[in-house]
Write an enzyme that holds these catalytic residues in place. Structure first.
Site, mmCIF file in Angstrom:
data_model
loop_
_atom_site.group_PDB
_atom_site.id
_atom_site.type_symbol
_atom_site.label_atom_id
_atom_site.label_comp_id
_atom_site.label_asym_id
_atom_site.label_seq_id
_atom_site.Cartn_x
_atom_site.Cartn_y
_atom_site.Cartn_z
ATOM 1 N N SER A 172 12.498 31.460 -14.172
ATOM 2 C CA SER A 172 11.889 31.548 -15.502
ATOM 3 C C SER A 172 10.817 30.492 -15.741
ATOM 4 O O SER A 172 9.962 30.677 -16.595
ATOM 5 C CB SER A 172 12.969 31.412 -16.569
ATOM 6 O OG SER A 172 13.724 30.241 -16.347
ATOM 7 N N ASP B 35 -22.448 58.002 21.176
ATOM 8 C CA ASP B 35 -21.688 56.950 21.865
ATOM 9 C C ASP B 35 -20.952 56.014 20.917
ATOM 10 O O ASP B 35 -20.614 54.895 21.281
ATOM 11 C CB ASP B 35 -22.640 56.137 22.760
ATOM 12 C CG ASP B 35 -23.714 55.442 21.950
ATOM 13 O OD1 ASP B 35 -23.716 55.596 20.709
ATOM 14 O OD2 ASP B 35 -24.556 54.738 22.543
ATOM 15 N N HIS C 239 -24.663 55.739 18.077
ATOM 16 C CA HIS C 239 -25.947 56.452 18.046
ATOM 17 C C HIS C 239 -25.711 57.951 17.892
ATOM 18 O O HIS C 239 -24.630 58.460 18.203
ATOM 19 C CB HIS C 239 -26.739 56.186 19.332
ATOM 20 C CG HIS C 239 -27.059 54.750 19.537
ATOM 21 N ND1 HIS C 239 -26.422 53.973 20.466
ATOM 22 C CD2 HIS C 239 -27.931 53.937 18.909
ATOM 23 C CE1 HIS C 239 -26.900 52.731 20.415
ATOM 24 N NE2 HIS C 239 -27.811 52.690 19.469
#
Ligand SMILES: *[C@@H]1O[C@H](CO)[C@@H](O)[C@H](O)[C@H]1NC(C)=O
Ligand SMILES: *[C@@H]1O[C@H](CO)[C@@H](O)[C@H](O)[C@H]1NC(C)=O
Ligand SMILES: *[C@@H]1O[C@H](CO)[C@@H](O)[C@H](O)[C@H]1NC(C)=O
Length: 301
Positions: free
Chosen positions: A46, A264, A267
């Site tokens: 608490s 690839d 690309h």
């Protein structure tokens, strides 16, 4: 005759103590900057519960919270707790309780502390008993789940419905937006130049959003690569030979590059490049909207 000596000794001792204080409190931090803590994850009872138990097992009622929040705020105090002052001093918002399902925000951390929490297994638990069932081990397992699930969500919140990386695309869109602005200025600065803006982003994006419509498949997967869900690994390049489980594998082309987008991993395939060129060549994605072959002409827009 004795007293002055004693006094002198006392004075020099207290001076020495002060020096020591300086040495131990100032020197270690001399020249250091404040830390940039992005978040707080708190465990406790608490003394630092900002609403966990109140939201779950036993609501905290008035006059709790009257001094600062002017209503109960899940805290066992009339106002803020030390954890609140700590958060404030670090420039962070007050910590949301992990167990609170309303109005919470975990951008800057989470609070796993609950009222009446124990370190060991509690002997009697709320509501019938005294202690919180959420003792330290439970708080810790909540934290582990929080960490795991927020990472899963983040990976999801980061990809769009086509599997494209949202944050990167947002950067690309922002760049294009700024480029467009720069071109407006360039046209003013260079009144004799013919400048054409071509929106390649939209065309490329359509390869991922509706590949089938254009005769493509598996747009996210590399045709020539190896590894992972994308048939791609940054350390295994297209065209190399790798050894897997003792046998040699040539990282070569997939069967039909003509229906693939990604060559690839980083690309485009010839098929994708041709698709993009065919789409932009007639000027449909250009500003001004004239075919690329005529882009030397200045058109008023
Ligand atoms: C959560 O807090 C952060 C930082 O304070 C804020 O940028 C974000 O908008 C908040 N989210 C919601 C859903 O309120
Ligand atoms: C390599 O060997 C491991 C263990 O036998 C196996 O789980 C894995 O599928 C193999 N990898 C390939 C690519 O055959
Ligand atoms: C992944 O790349 C390999 C070449 O290493 C290729 O043979 C295979 O067809 C590719 N897989 C897919 C699903 O494109």
């Amino acid at each position: 005759m004795e007293s002055p000596t004693i006094l002198k000794f006392t004075i020099s001792l207290s001076f020495f103590c002060m020096l020591l204080l300086f040495a131990s409190t100032l020197n270690p931090v001399f020249g250091l900057k404040n830390c940039n803590f992005p978040a707080i994850f708190n465990f406790g009872d608490s003394n630092s519960d900002t609403g966990g138990l109140s939201a779950s097992l036993a609501t905290i009622k008035p006059p709790y919270g009257e001094t600062y929040f002017h209503k109960p705020a899940g805290r066992a105090s009339d106002g803020r707790l030390m954890i609140d002052f700590l958060a404030k001093s670090l420039g962070l918002p007050y910590l949301s309780a992990y167990l609170d399902s309303l109005g919470t925000n975990f951008t800057h951390g989470a609070n796993f502390a609950t009222y009446a929490s124990t370190i060991g297994l509690p002997i009697s638990i709320i509501p019938a008993g005294t202690f919180s069932p959420i003792y330290l081990n439970v708080e810790y397992s909540e934290f582990v789940q929080f960490k795991f699930r927020s990472q899963v969500l983040r990976q999801k919140a980061q990809r769009d419905s086509y599997g494209c990386a949202k944050p990167y695309n947002e950067v690309a869109q922002y760049f294009n937006h700024k480029l467009k602005e720069a071109i407006v200025q360039l046209r003013k600065d260079l009144p004799l130049a013919a400048i054409t803006y071509v929106d390649i982003y939209s065309v490329k994006y359509s390869l991922y959003s509706k590949p089938k419509e254009y005769g493509f498949e598996l747009p996210l997967i590399a045709c020539c690569g190896y590894g992972g869900i994308y048939n791609y690994s940054s350390s295994i390049n297209c065209g190399t030979t790798i050894t897997v489980n003792g046998s040699q594998i040539f990282v070569g082309s997939c069967e039909r590059p003509s229906v693939r987008v990604n060559w690839d991993g980083i690309h485009y395939t010839e098929a994708a490049n041709k698709f993009v060129f065919d789409k932009i060549s007639n000027g449909a994605f250009s500003d001004p909207p004239i075919p690329l072959k005529m882009a030397c002409h200045k058109i008023k827009t």
